[in-house]
Design an enzyme around this catalytic site. Structure first.
Site, PDB file in Angstrom:
ATOM      1  N   CYS A 194      -4.298  -0.354  -3.212  1.00  0.00           N
ATOM      2  CA  CYS A 194      -4.452   1.497  -3.610  1.00  0.00           C
ATOM      3  C   CYS A 194      -3.652   1.672  -5.319  1.00  0.00           C
ATOM      4  CB  CYS A 194      -4.013   2.028  -2.518  1.00  0.00           C
ATOM      5  SG  CYS A 194      -2.264   2.458  -2.348  1.00  0.00           S
ATOM      6  N   CYS A 205       5.004   0.804  -7.537  1.00  0.00           N
ATOM      7  CA  CYS A 205       5.367  -0.281  -6.929  1.00  0.00           C
ATOM      8  C   CYS A 205       6.884  -1.272  -8.114  1.00  0.00           C
ATOM      9  CB  CYS A 205       4.293  -1.775  -7.271  1.00  0.00           C
ATOM     10  SG  CYS A 205       5.120  -3.305  -6.946  1.00  0.00           S
ATOM     11  N   CYS A 261       0.607  -1.442  -0.614  1.00  0.00           N
ATOM     12  CA  CYS A 261       0.103  -0.136  -0.237  1.00  0.00           C
ATOM     13  C   CYS A 261       0.657   1.075   0.002  1.00  0.00           C
ATOM     14  CB  CYS A 261      -0.787  -0.109   1.332  1.00  0.00           C
ATOM     15  SG  CYS A 261      -2.282   1.535   1.211  1.00  0.00           S
TER      16      CYS A 261
END
Length: 139
Positions: free
Chosen positions: A81, A88, A8
């Site tokens: 999210c 990422c 997240c």
């Protein structure tokens, strides 16, 4: 042993709740669950309280940065999210990457009761997702 990372933005609410439920619904001899953020914001006290209401203790969790886990061969990386999905980092593994954009309950404005209700609503969404994930992947 399967390794799951829940990712997240700040590793404070949504990823912590998902971490708690995934650990709760899986066998710790077969699955290790981690959670992290692309930033660290500390574990949200209301997330801890809301999870405790449902019998899942995340009070000992810490807010960790994703870079702490680069050496772990993850089987699944779940972003919870859109911000984390976009940011990422590349994992040098064959990890299956999954995504679900849960609302951020910590951003809700309103009365104390309205905020608590939003945390509960998001908790139930995350709980359902985690149950389905575990069943779908036979964990």
């Amino acid at each position: 042993m399967k390794n799951i990372l829940v990712l997240c933005t700040g590793n404070s609410c949504r990823s912590q709740m998902a971490h708690g439920y995934l650990a709760h619904f899986t066998d710790s001899d077969k699955v290790t669950v981690y959670s992290a953020g692309v930033e660290t914001h500390g574990v949200n006290a209301l997330a801890v309280a809301i999870m405790k209401e449902d019998g899942v203790d995340i009070s000992k969790h810490t807010s960790n940065h994703v870079e702490e886990y680069f050496e772990i061969p993850f089987d699944y990386v779940i972003t919870v999210c859109d911000n984390a999905k976009e940011r990422c980092p590349f994992f040098p593994t064959q990890a299956v990457k999954l995504h679900y954009n849960f609302p951020d309950p910590s951003k809700v404005k309103g009365s104390t009761m309205e905020v608590i209700e939003e945390f509960r609503r998001v908790r139930e969404m995350i709980k359902d997702y985690c149950k389905d994930f575990v069943a779908t992947h036979n964990l």
